[in-house]
Design a protein around this motif. Structure first.
Motif, mmCIF file in Angstrom:
data_model
loop_
_atom_site.group_PDB
_atom_site.id
_atom_site.type_symbol
_atom_site.label_atom_id
_atom_site.label_comp_id
_atom_site.label_asym_id
_atom_site.label_seq_id
_atom_site.Cartn_x
_atom_site.Cartn_y
_atom_site.Cartn_z
ATOM 1 N N CYS A 168 -5.717 -5.709 -4.980
ATOM 2 C CA CYS A 168 -5.344 -5.778 -3.396
ATOM 3 C C CYS A 168 -5.824 -7.073 -2.897
ATOM 4 N N CYS A 176 0.902 -1.095 -0.054
ATOM 5 C CA CYS A 176 0.024 -0.105 0.131
ATOM 6 C C CYS A 176 1.051 1.111 -0.086
ATOM 7 N N CYS A 222 -1.076 4.771 -1.189
ATOM 8 C CA CYS A 222 -2.687 4.824 -1.351
ATOM 9 C C CYS A 222 -3.287 5.353 -0.211
ATOM 10 N N ILE A 272 -10.536 0.570 3.460
ATOM 11 C CA ILE A 272 -11.626 -0.021 2.787
ATOM 12 C C ILE A 272 -11.413 -1.546 2.547
ATOM 13 N N CYS A 274 -5.617 -0.869 6.059
ATOM 14 C CA CYS A 274 -6.487 -0.296 4.675
ATOM 15 C C CYS A 274 -7.800 0.233 5.445
ATOM 16 N N ARG A 292 -12.024 -3.618 -0.713
ATOM 17 C CA ARG A 292 -10.814 -3.153 -1.305
ATOM 18 C C ARG A 292 -10.855 -3.911 -2.973
ATOM 19 N N PRO A 293 -10.220 -3.155 -3.723
ATOM 20 C CA PRO A 293 -10.296 -3.924 -5.189
ATOM 21 C C PRO A 293 -9.318 -5.008 -5.444
ATOM 22 N N PHE A 311 -6.048 5.362 0.959
ATOM 23 C CA PHE A 311 -6.727 4.637 1.922
ATOM 24 C C PHE A 311 -5.968 3.902 2.977
ATOM 25 N N TYR A 312 -4.644 4.029 2.893
ATOM 26 C CA TYR A 312 -3.646 3.216 3.871
ATOM 27 C C TYR A 312 -3.386 4.303 4.859
ATOM 28 N N LEU A 332 -6.045 3.904 -7.730
ATOM 29 C CA LEU A 332 -6.481 4.621 -6.549
ATOM 30 C C LEU A 332 -5.292 5.657 -6.314
ATOM 31 N N GLY A 385 2.164 2.139 -3.688
ATOM 32 C CA GLY A 385 1.059 2.556 -4.523
ATOM 33 C C GLY A 385 -0.212 1.907 -4.579
ATOM 34 N N GLY A 386 -1.185 2.778 -4.870
ATOM 35 C CA GLY A 386 -2.524 2.145 -4.889
ATOM 36 C C GLY A 386 -2.714 1.201 -6.105
ATOM 37 N N PRO A 387 -3.763 0.275 -6.348
ATOM 38 C CA PRO A 387 -3.925 -0.707 -7.590
ATOM 39 C C PRO A 387 -4.473 0.021 -8.583
HETATM 40 S S1 SF4 Z 1 -7.093 -0.154 -1.284
HETATM 41 FE FE1 SF4 Z 1 -6.377 -1.059 0.905
HETATM 42 S S2 SF4 Z 1 -5.387 -2.634 0.555
HETATM 43 FE FE2 SF4 Z 1 -5.421 -1.732 -1.579
HETATM 44 S S3 SF4 Z 1 -3.322 -0.349 -1.612
HETATM 45 FE FE3 SF4 Z 1 -5.077 0.935 -0.725
HETATM 46 S S4 SF4 Z 1 -4.707 0.669 1.644
HETATM 47 FE FE4 SF4 Z 1 -3.579 -1.065 0.584
#
Ligand code: SF4
Length: 226
Positions: free
Chosen positions: A99, A19, A80, A91, A89, A95-96, A82-83, A71, A22-24
């Motif tokens: 992830c 995370c 990310c 979410i 995390c 999570r997508p 959301f981290y 993200l 970088g986000g997915p």
């Molecule tokens: S959505 Fe959650 S699991 Fe995915 S990269 Fe962001 S913080 Fe990490």
């Protein structure tokens, strides 16, 4: 007992290293997350086709072979949004796909989907959305094939100056277009990164280009990466 022996190496320990990097990228399978509101457009950043972006498979920055959505990162980084360091995390239950598939000790399941069935901006915008006109304007004014050629020209002594001047013109055009967009769509300002992607000056920063305010206005400075 040695505490190291109690570490389970067959399951994700949710250390957050992925995370932080970088986000997915989002896939069609992630669409319900956007439809339910778990993810919003303002949580996304568009990486345009040809834009320099970090490729996890190659382990380096390369021009993106196709447009995709990621993200967004937190506070100007790729971490990310959301981290959260102590909490993990934000979410996790929603999570997508990438992830859910990512396990750093065996990346085979993730690699099987990477680059496939990726969502793009046009998948999420209605055909009559007036913002589409701005996507086309930006593509016409600031195309990444030209940007990549100019970045290559920076490293050739004979063309450094001319390439930097041309990049400055493109950065100015990119910023001017964004200003016009934000004036026309004040209510969609928080979707700028989704609709228009990263500002050019940010996308080329890893190549040694830095935005400065000169006597003649906004310009780019270049320092050859060491
Ligand atoms: S959505 Fe959650 S699991 Fe995915 S990269 Fe962001 S913080 Fe990490």
């Amino acid at each position: 007992m040695d505490p190291k022996l109690t570490i389970d190496t067959t399951a994700c320990r949710r250390c957050g290293t992925c995370c932080e990097q970088g986000g997915p990228a989002l896939h069609h399978e992630d669409r319900p997350l956007l439809e339910s509101g778990a993810l919003r457009r303002r949580d996304l950043v568009a990486i345009r086709s040809g834009e320099p972006a970090y490729d996890q498979r190659q382990g380096r920055v390369v021009p993106a072979s196709q447009e995709f959505l990621k993200l967004a990162g937190a506070r100007g980084s790729w971490r990310c949004k959301f981290y959260d360091k102590p909490g993990g995390c934000g979410i996790y239950g929603q999570r997508p796909l990438e992830c859910r598939l990512l396990f750093c000790r065996d990346t085979t399941p993730l690699e099987a989907v990477m680059g496939r069935e990726l969502l793009s901006r046009r998948d999420l915008l209605a055909a009559a959305d007036p913002a589409l006109e701005w996507l086309a304007k930006l593509e016409q004014a600031v195309g990444y094939p030209e940007v990549m050629e100019l970045l290559a020209g920076l490293d050739r002594q004979s063309s450094t100056e001319a390439s930097l001047a041309a990049l400055t013109s493109l950065v100015r055009a990119d910023l001017s277009l964004r200003e016009s967009f934000l004036r026309s769509f004040t209510e969609r300002g928080d979707e700028e990164m989704f609709l228009l992607g990263r500002p050019l000056f940010l996308a080329i920063a890893p190549f040694g280009c830095r935005l400065v305010e000169g006597a003649g206005g906004t310009e780019m400075q270049y320092t050859r990466p060491g």
